[in-house]
Design an enzyme around this catalytic site. Structure first.
Site, PDB file in Angstrom:
ATOM      1  N   GLU A 292      -2.909  -2.248  21.536  1.00 24.65           N
ATOM      2  CA  GLU A 292      -1.851  -1.792  22.789  1.00 24.65           C
ATOM      3  C   GLU A 292      -2.653  -0.936  23.867  1.00 24.65           C
ATOM      4  OE1 GLU A 292       2.545   0.143  23.771  1.00 24.65           O
ATOM      5  OE2 GLU A 292       1.529   0.524  21.801  1.00 24.65           O
ATOM      6  N   LYS A 366       6.169  -6.821  26.918  1.00 28.95           N
ATOM      7  CA  LYS A 366       7.244  -6.195  25.998  1.00 28.95           C
ATOM      8  C   LYS A 366       8.438  -6.207  26.420  1.00 28.95           C
ATOM      9  CE  LYS A 366       7.503  -1.771  23.566  1.00 28.95           C
ATOM     10  NZ  LYS A 366       7.055  -0.389  23.313  1.00 28.95           N
ATOM     11  N   CYS A 416       4.065  -2.391  19.883  1.00 26.73           N
ATOM     12  CA  CYS A 416       4.687  -1.282  19.442  1.00 26.73           C
ATOM     13  C   CYS A 416       5.628  -1.238  18.499  1.00 26.73           C
ATOM     14  CB  CYS A 416       4.816  -0.123  20.694  1.00 26.73           C
ATOM     15  SG  CYS A 416       5.311   1.533  20.366  1.00 26.73           S
TER      16      CYS A 416
END
Length: 547
Positions: A292, A366, A416
């Site tokens: 990320e 995301k 994440c």
């Protein structure tokens, strides 16, 4: 003397605090060994179950459950202090207060569960010897249903934060066999039942074990045995050939990652790791995956030469690259701008202009954003302004996004802590409305550098392992500071890099197809079971009670 028995006023709070602290140790094999996590979790929770069920009132049960959970969350989530103080720049007292405030809020859910169970299960009614077996079974099931119901609420209220769900303590226990059917919330129900059954073995009035109260414990053992048998079953089947991946762990210190003066250093490190030639006898990677926010600035803020360098890496290795990057885009025909935390995929044929505009064919945005870190909840701008956290206020991605098609396999990315929310991963594994088949491999990219080399890294790996058990899909994790790993479809860690060390992890991952019951129905079966138990408990609670 039992935890709920008579004694000095400080004794029971001290026991509950110690049990809560022990409970916090059960969610990852650090410092305890993996084999001990499930027993520690059940025994510690049994203390809370016994204390709350023996409370003189539902209000006192709430206080006892809250105290236990407060210590469990405060210790289990201590790494949030590292994020807020060491890297967020928040003063130590304020960072500690932040951890305690969050823990106090999260502890309300277990506290309310204990209060509800105590209200439905008064401690001294229907206590004739012939009824004890039925009573302990009913009490254990009711207490477990209340606990699991509030675990689920914790996963959805205010965007949800289901970290330290008790199901994660059982990744290496027989209860893991239930994951493909009932998911983590079903496992939480079974783990809570085992704890309540253990609590029921202890008869506070006499201080002796009563064989009549062993029925619930026997049922718990049967459920564990059934879980072991279910764990022998294969819920998915191989599809295609194994995919050769290179997972990159750059280990860029978080305090340096977003420093403009050190931007080039971080970029160079990742370029060098991605460019490493295969070891002797090692096949070339079909895909290189980087963590990320490998690029800690928006893609259009970088000169074209940076993207030229990455395209050259793909060309020399004859491979594709997937990397985490914050994107700034302007959709066609739109007047506004979108800012997303994304993964993009490209190869040597990808035009630089597509990379600079964020319009690559392979892209994942995301969808479950981190409060305060990636978006600002209403009324909390003041708190975010106190923290030195870059790249806030992102836009959300769609619930179902195309997988990355690589060498006959289909990869569904998440970013994440999105892998904490199992139901949100399922649409990518199911066939789409257009008939497009679901993903065969899951991939998580993250930057856990915010939390240092703490329990957060091991806890996150346990979460990923349970997602693979629920879905019977392998998952790879490419992280900045660790733990970069490959997990097979049965939840076993096939390979991993040590935390806090730069390196690459070459792995061959076999894609899998076929849907587990959990992958088809998500949390619905577990919630239905929890709901039925609560309805039965409420109905029984209306019956006249024997003195």
């Amino acid at each position: 003397m039992s935890p709920a028995g008579k004694g000095p006023a400080w004794r029971q709070p001290a026991i509950l605090a110690a049990a809560g602290a022990a409970h916090a140790l059960s969610f990852a094999p650090d410092p305890l060994p993996a084999w001990s996590l499930a027993p520690v979790q059940v025994i510690a929770l049994a203390v809370a179950a016994h204390a709350s069920l023996q409370a003189p009132s539902a209000r006192r049960a709430l206080a006892r459950g809250w105290l236990f959970a407060m210590f469990s969350f405060s210790l289990g989530l201590y790494w949030l202090y590292v994020s807020m103080h060491d890297y967020g720049g928040l003063a130590a007292p304020l960072a500690a207060a932040g951890v305690l405030a969050l823990s106090a809020f999260l502890a309300l859910f277990p506290g309310l569960a204990c209060a509800a169970a105590r209200w439905l299960c008064p401690p001294h009614w229907d206590a004739s010897p012939p009824a004890r077996a039925r009573r302990t079974l009913y009490t254990a099931a009711t207490w477990a249903a209340c606990w699991a119901a509030l675990e689920w609420l914790r996963a959805v209220v205010l965007t949800g934060f289901p970290w330290l769900n008790i199901g994660y303590a059982h990744v290496d226990s027989p209860l893991a066999g239930w994951a493909p059917l009932l998911g983590v919330h079903g496992m939480a129900l079974l783990a809570a039942f085992a704890a309540a059954a253990l609590a029921g073995l202890w008869q506070s009035a006499s201080g002796r074990i009563d064989s009549r109260q062993a029925l619930a414990a026997g049922v718990a053992l049967l459920l564990a045995g059934a879980g072991w048998l279910l764990g022998q079953f294969s819920w998915s089947r191989p599809e295609g050939k194994p995919l050769h991946l290179r997972l990159v762990q750059g280990n860029v210190e978080q305090s340096q990652k977003f420093d403009p003066a050190l931007l080039e250093t971080g970029l160079r490190r990742h370029l060098e790791l991605a460019s490493l030639p295969p070891r002797p006898g090692e096949p070339k990677p079909d895909l290189i995956i980087l963590p990320e926010t490998v690029l800690p600035v928006f893609q259009d803020q970088l000169p074209a030469s940076v993207w030229d360098a990455w395209i050259e890496v793909a060309r020399r290795a004859d491979t594709r690259i997937a990397m985490g990057v914050p994107l700034h885009t302007q959709p066609d025909g739109a007047t506004g701008h979108r800012y997303t935390n994304s993964v993009i995929g490209f190869d040597a044929s990808t035009p630089v202009e597509q990379l600079r505009t964020g319009t690559t064919a392979m892209r994942y945005d995301k969808q479950h954003l981190v409060p305060w870190g990636e978006y600002v909840p209403p009324g909390f701008r003041w708190f975010v302004d106190m923290l030195d956290i870059p790249l806030g206020d992102f836009d959300r991605g769609a619930a179902r996004q195309p997988s990355f098609d690589i060498a006959g396999q289909r990869i569904a990315f998440n970013i994440c802590y999105e892998d904490l929310f199992g139901p949100e991963l399922l649409p990518a594994l199911q066939d789409g409305p257009d008939g497009r088949p679901g993903a065969t491999i899951m991939a998580n990219v993250s930057n856990l550098g915010w939390f240092g080399n703490t329990w957060a890294l091991r806890q996150h790996l346990q979460i990923g392992r349970l997602r693979t058990m629920e879905t019977a899909r392998p998952m790879v994790a490419a992280t900045n500071t660790g733990i970069t790993a490959a997990i097979d479809a049965r939840g076993r860690v096939a390979a991993a890099l040590p935390a806090g060390r730069a390196g690459v992890l070459p792995v061959a991952v076999q894609g899998m197809t076929g849907l587990t019951p959990y992958a088809r129905f998500g949390d619905k079966p577990a919630l239905a079971l929890i709901g039925l138990l609560l309805i039965a408990a409420a109905a029984r609670g209306r019956r006249p009670r024997q003195p």
